[in-house]
Every structure is written in structure tokens, then in C-alpha cells.
Scaffold this motif. Structure first.
Motif, PDB file in Angstrom:
ATOM      1  N   LYS A 194      -1.611 -50.765   0.096  1.00 42.32           N
ATOM      2  CA  LYS A 194      -0.310 -50.246  -0.309  1.00 42.32           C
ATOM      3  C   LYS A 194      -0.405 -49.034  -1.231  1.00 42.32           C
ATOM      4  CE  LYS A 194       2.107 -53.434   1.803  1.00 42.32           C
ATOM      5  NZ  LYS A 194       3.016 -53.073   2.942  1.00 42.32           N
ATOM      6  N   CYS A 195      -1.607 -48.685  -1.683  1.00 42.77           N
ATOM      7  CA  CYS A 195      -1.727 -47.560  -2.605  1.00 42.77           C
ATOM      8  C   CYS A 195      -3.166 -47.078  -2.670  1.00 42.77           C
ATOM      9  CB  CYS A 195      -1.251 -47.955  -4.008  1.00 42.77           C
ATOM     10  SG  CYS A 195      -2.435 -48.984  -4.922  1.00 42.77           S
ATOM     11  N   ASP A 196      -3.335 -45.921  -3.265  1.00 45.31           N
ATOM     12  CA  ASP A 196      -4.642 -45.442  -3.710  1.00 45.31           C
ATOM     13  C   ASP A 196      -4.630 -45.461  -5.230  1.00 45.31           C
ATOM     14  OD1 ASP A 196      -5.896 -44.907  -1.232  1.00 45.31           O
ATOM     15  OD2 ASP A 196      -4.733 -43.050  -1.038  1.00 45.31           O
ATOM     16  N   ILE A 197      -5.794 -45.688  -5.826  1.00 41.91           N
ATOM     17  CA  ILE A 197      -5.899 -45.706  -7.287  1.00 41.91           C
ATOM     18  C   ILE A 197      -6.528 -44.404  -7.737  1.00 41.91           C
ATOM     19  CG2 ILE A 197      -6.862 -46.882  -9.292  1.00 41.91           C
ATOM     20  CD1 ILE A 197      -6.913 -49.458  -7.686  1.00 41.91           C
ATOM     21  N   ARG A 198      -5.888 -43.741  -8.680  1.00 44.97           N
ATOM     22  CA  ARG A 198      -6.416 -42.487  -9.213  1.00 44.97           C
ATOM     23  C   ARG A 198      -7.408 -42.799 -10.328  1.00 44.97           C
ATOM     24  NH1 ARG A 198      -2.049 -38.077 -10.676  1.00 44.97           N
ATOM     25  NH2 ARG A 198      -2.030 -37.954  -8.382  1.00 44.97           N
ATOM     26  N   ALA A 199      -8.653 -42.407 -10.127  1.00 48.16           N
ATOM     27  CA  ALA A 199      -9.673 -42.663 -11.145  1.00 48.16           C
ATOM     28  C   ALA A 199      -9.326 -41.921 -12.433  1.00 48.16           C
ATOM     29  CB  ALA A 199     -11.038 -42.222 -10.642  1.00 48.16           C
ATOM     30  N   PRO A 200      -9.529 -42.539 -13.594  1.00 53.44           N
ATOM     31  CA  PRO A 200      -9.223 -41.878 -14.870  1.00 53.44           C
ATOM     32  C   PRO A 200     -10.015 -40.583 -15.039  1.00 53.44           C
ATOM     33  CG  PRO A 200      -9.661 -44.217 -15.181  1.00 53.44           C
ATOM     34  CD  PRO A 200     -10.048 -43.906 -13.775  1.00 53.44           C
TER      35      PRO A 200
ATOM     36  N   THR B  33      -3.767 -49.872 -18.149  1.00 53.91           N
ATOM     37  CA  THR B  33      -2.966 -49.198 -17.122  1.00 53.91           C
ATOM     38  C   THR B  33      -3.748 -48.078 -16.440  1.00 53.91           C
ATOM     39  OG1 THR B  33      -2.013 -47.712 -18.784  1.00 53.91           O
ATOM     40  CG2 THR B  33      -0.795 -49.720 -18.276  1.00 53.91           C
ATOM     41  N   VAL B  34      -3.458 -47.889 -15.161  1.00 55.99           N
ATOM     42  CA  VAL B  34      -4.035 -46.803 -14.363  1.00 55.99           C
ATOM     43  C   VAL B  34      -2.929 -46.205 -13.502  1.00 55.99           C
ATOM     44  CG1 VAL B  34      -6.367 -47.776 -14.285  1.00 55.99           C
ATOM     45  CG2 VAL B  34      -4.686 -48.414 -12.535  1.00 55.99           C
ATOM     46  N   GLU B  35      -3.206 -45.044 -12.950  1.00 61.46           N
ATOM     47  CA  GLU B  35      -2.245 -44.401 -12.064  1.00 61.46           C
ATOM     48  C   GLU B  35      -2.554 -44.754 -10.613  1.00 61.46           C
ATOM     49  OE1 GLU B  35      -1.936 -40.197 -12.549  1.00 61.46           O
ATOM     50  OE2 GLU B  35      -0.465 -40.378 -14.168  1.00 61.46           O
ATOM     51  N   ILE B  36      -1.501 -45.025  -9.864  1.00 60.79           N
ATOM     52  CA  ILE B  36      -1.651 -45.264  -8.430  1.00 60.79           C
ATOM     53  C   ILE B  36      -0.798 -44.252  -7.663  1.00 60.79           C
ATOM     54  CG2 ILE B  36      -2.081 -47.738  -8.752  1.00 60.79           C
ATOM     55  CD1 ILE B  36       0.816 -48.210  -7.722  1.00 60.79           C
ATOM     56  N   ILE B  37      -1.162 -44.038  -6.409  1.00 63.36           N
ATOM     57  CA  ILE B  37      -0.373 -43.224  -5.485  1.00 63.36           C
ATOM     58  C   ILE B  37       0.171 -44.179  -4.430  1.00 63.36           C
ATOM     59  CG2 ILE B  37      -0.324 -41.215  -3.979  1.00 63.36           C
ATOM     60  CD1 ILE B  37      -1.070 -40.601  -6.882  1.00 63.36           C
ATOM     61  N   PRO B  38       1.415 -44.607  -4.589  1.00 63.55           N
ATOM     62  CA  PRO B  38       1.965 -45.619  -3.668  1.00 63.55           C
ATOM     63  C   PRO B  38       2.078 -45.096  -2.235  1.00 63.55           C
ATOM     64  CG  PRO B  38       3.302 -45.411  -5.665  1.00 63.55           C
ATOM     65  CD  PRO B  38       2.371 -44.239  -5.636  1.00 63.55           C
ATOM     66  N   LYS B  39       2.044 -46.019  -1.297  1.00 63.91           N
ATOM     67  CA  LYS B  39       2.284 -45.734   0.117  1.00 63.91           C
ATOM     68  C   LYS B  39       3.523 -46.487   0.598  1.00 63.91           C
ATOM     69  CE  LYS B  39      -2.682 -45.167   1.057  1.00 63.91           C
ATOM     70  NZ  LYS B  39      -3.839 -45.630   1.878  1.00 63.91           N
ATOM     71  N   PHE B  40       4.392 -46.860  -0.330  1.00 67.75           N
ATOM     72  CA  PHE B  40       5.568 -47.662  -0.007  1.00 67.75           C
ATOM     73  C   PHE B  40       6.711 -47.294  -0.941  1.00 67.75           C
ATOM     74  CE2 PHE B  40       3.253 -49.743  -3.345  1.00 67.75           C
ATOM     75  CZ  PHE B  40       4.210 -50.278  -4.183  1.00 67.75           C
ATOM     76  N   SER B  41       7.888 -47.736  -0.613  1.00 66.71           N
ATOM     77  CA  SER B  41       9.066 -47.538  -1.460  1.00 66.71           C
ATOM     78  C   SER B  41       9.535 -48.887  -1.981  1.00 66.71           C
ATOM     79  CB  SER B  41      10.199 -46.877  -0.660  1.00 66.71           C
ATOM     80  OG  SER B  41       9.846 -45.575  -0.260  1.00 66.71           O
ATOM     81  N   LEU B  42       9.810 -48.934  -3.266  1.00 70.23           N
ATOM     82  CA  LEU B  42      10.260 -50.174  -3.891  1.00 70.23           C
ATOM     83  C   LEU B  42      10.881 -49.846  -5.237  1.00 70.23           C
ATOM     84  CD1 LEU B  42      10.206 -53.325  -3.569  1.00 70.23           C
ATOM     85  CD2 LEU B  42       8.126 -53.293  -4.963  1.00 70.23           C
TER      86      LEU B  42
ATOM     87  N   ARG C 127       7.601 -44.703  -5.128  1.00 70.73           N
ATOM     88  CA  ARG C 127       7.927 -43.818  -4.012  1.00 70.73           C
ATOM     89  C   ARG C 127       6.625 -43.292  -3.421  1.00 70.73           C
ATOM     90  NH1 ARG C 127      11.773 -46.191  -4.867  1.00 70.73           N
ATOM     91  NH2 ARG C 127      13.889 -45.487  -5.381  1.00 70.73           N
ATOM     92  N   PRO C 128       6.546 -43.132  -2.102  1.00 70.34           N
ATOM     93  CA  PRO C 128       5.306 -42.656  -1.475  1.00 70.34           C
ATOM     94  C   PRO C 128       4.842 -41.324  -2.042  1.00 70.34           C
ATOM     95  CG  PRO C 128       6.838 -43.475   0.189  1.00 70.34           C
ATOM     96  CD  PRO C 128       7.590 -43.436  -1.115  1.00 70.34           C
ATOM     97  N   ASN C 129       3.552 -41.257  -2.344  1.00 71.31           N
ATOM     98  CA  ASN C 129       2.875 -40.033  -2.803  1.00 71.31           C
ATOM     99  C   ASN C 129       3.325 -39.556  -4.180  1.00 71.31           C
ATOM    100  OD1 ASN C 129       1.391 -39.843  -0.342  1.00 71.31           O
ATOM    101  ND2 ASN C 129       3.199 -38.911   0.626  1.00 71.31           N
ATOM    102  N   ILE C 130       4.052 -40.366  -4.915  1.00 68.89           N
ATOM    103  CA  ILE C 130       4.454 -40.024  -6.276  1.00 68.89           C
ATOM    104  C   ILE C 130       3.728 -40.974  -7.233  1.00 68.89           C
ATOM    105  CG2 ILE C 130       6.353 -39.871  -7.925  1.00 68.89           C
ATOM    106  CD1 ILE C 130       8.194 -39.201  -5.634  1.00 68.89           C
ATOM    107  N   ALA C 131       2.920 -40.407  -8.121  1.00 65.52           N
ATOM    108  CA  ALA C 131       2.085 -41.219  -9.008  1.00 65.52           C
ATOM    109  C   ALA C 131       2.929 -42.133  -9.894  1.00 65.52           C
ATOM    110  CB  ALA C 131       1.212 -40.322  -9.874  1.00 65.52           C
ATOM    111  N   SER C 132       2.415 -43.333 -10.106  1.00 71.62           N
ATOM    112  CA  SER C 132       3.088 -44.310 -10.968  1.00 71.62           C
ATOM    113  C   SER C 132       2.024 -45.054 -11.768  1.00 71.62           C
ATOM    114  CB  SER C 132       3.908 -45.288 -10.129  1.00 71.62           C
ATOM    115  OG  SER C 132       4.617 -46.193 -10.952  1.00 71.62           O
TER     116      SER C 132
END
Length: 214
Positions: free
Chosen positions: A68-74, A25-34, A48-53
């Protein structure tokens, strides 16, 4: 050694090890709502946009490729952290520093699919390659010390790719130990009256060499 292994003895090929790493698993910063995604491997979201998941790496890559997202490097992929690990690896010739089990595959996938999300990517890439080379050299040097009196080999903090590279050597070592301990029956001409009773053949003796991974 240098990361090479016999494909006929390795259980997994490098692409197969990379495939297994995609479940990390990794953290992403979504650019969409779902809403939440309900999958066999678990539930992920809501997004949710700009909320890490947190999502599996394979899903993060799929979303990243679609913009659809950016990936946060560990955290361990920062320059400062990697420099500390590299220094510790060089100072401890008999120990391996704790790293994610799939650190090689994770970094490779992020370099390929999310290079714009990795700060100081060229420095990070160089440090990871240096760490990998130092660790592979340790593995090679350590395995060369195995002798007939060795009963167990304990290798702690090895990564998935490193274990996969060590595996062919382990198989060849066990085969060599078995062959060395197998009795060879050499028939010699016997003279009458000089025949001595022979000890019963109970079959080959099997050496016990145990490899322990932690």
C-alpha cells in the motif's frame, strides 16, 4: 562487548527495544486514498496517492507489507551522511555523534521490510555496522576508565541499544562499589587488659557513582 549483554541484568531485550522503536515516525508515499486514521497514539492522514505522509514505523511496515505504500528512508541513512558520521566518530574518541535514539532498530526494520526503498542498501548497511562498532568500542573503552575516584559518568548522544548494553555494566559497577565499601568485621582473639574501645558500626558506606545520559 560487541553488542552483547547479560539477559538477567538488562531491562529490555533487543526485540523489546525494537518494539519501542516502532513508535518512531517515518514518511511514506501512499498508493491509496483514505481519510484520517484516529488512533490512541495520534491522528494520521489523510492519505493520497504519491503525497508524502508521516506515520509511525509500525504502521508504515504494515502498509508496506500489503503493497500500500513505499517508505522514504530518513535523510541520515544516505551514504554521504553516514560517511560523514563515521569519519567524525573515528576522529572523536571521546564523543558520540548525534544520531536518532533508535537508529539501529530503525535501519534494521527498513532493511528487513523496505529494502527496495533504501538506495545503495549494501553500502548503507555496511556503514551503519561500522558506525555501531566504533561507538560500541568507545563505550567499552570509556567505561574501562572508571576508577574509585570517579563520581559521575556523562554519556551524551547514546542510542537506545547502546544504553541497554551499558546498563548491565552499570549495575555490576555499582554492586562492586558497594561491596568494596562495605566494612568487613574480622574477629581476632583479645588478650585481657589489652582490649580497646571499638568505634560504633554505622553500617556500610555507599559510594555514589552517577551515570548521566543525554
Amino acid at each position: 562487548m560487541a553488542g552483547q549483554s547479560d539477559p538477567h541484568l538488562s531491562v529490555f531485550s533487543p526485540p523489546e527495544v525494537e518494539f519501542l522503536a516502532e513508535d518512531e515516525t517515518v514518511e511514506i508515499i501512499p498508493k491509496f486514498s483514505l481519510g484520517s486514521l484516529h488512533m490512541i497514539c495520534g491522528d494520521f492522514g489523510p492519505f493520497r496517492p504519491n503525497i508524502a505522509s508521516e506515520v509511525p514505523l509500525w504502521l508504515a511496515v504494515a502498509l508496506k507489507e500489503r503493497g500500500k505504500c513505499d517508505i522514504r528512508a530518513p535523510d541520515w541513512m544516505s551514504v554521504d551522511k553516514l560517511m560523514q558520521i563515521l569519519e567524525a566518530e573515528r576522529e572523536s574518541p571521546r564523543e558520540f555523534q548525534p544520531l536518532p535514539f533508535h537508529y539501529i532498530e530503525i535501519s534494521k526494520l527498513l532493511f528487513k521490510h523496505a529494502h527496495d526503498n533504501v538506495q545503495d542498501i549494501y553500502m548503507v548497511r555496511s556503514l551503519i555496522e561500522d558506525i555501531r562498532d566504533v561507538r560500541f568500542h568507545k563505550v567499552e573503552t570509556g567505561l574501562q576508565t572508571i576508577s574509585g575516584r570517579t563520581h559521575a559518568v556523562k554519556l551524551k548522544n547514546l542510542s537506545a541499544m547502546e544504553v541497554n548494553i551499558v546498563r548491565p555494566f552499570m549495575i555490576r559497577t555499582l554492586q562492586a562499589f558497594y561491596k568494596h565499601d562495605s566494612p568487613h568485621i574480622i574477629q581476632q582473639p583479645e588478650k585481657s587488659g589489652s582490649r580497646r574501645p571499638q568505634a560504633p558500626d554505622h553500617g556500610p558506606r555507599v559510594s555514589c557513582l552517577v551515570f548521566v545520559f543525554q
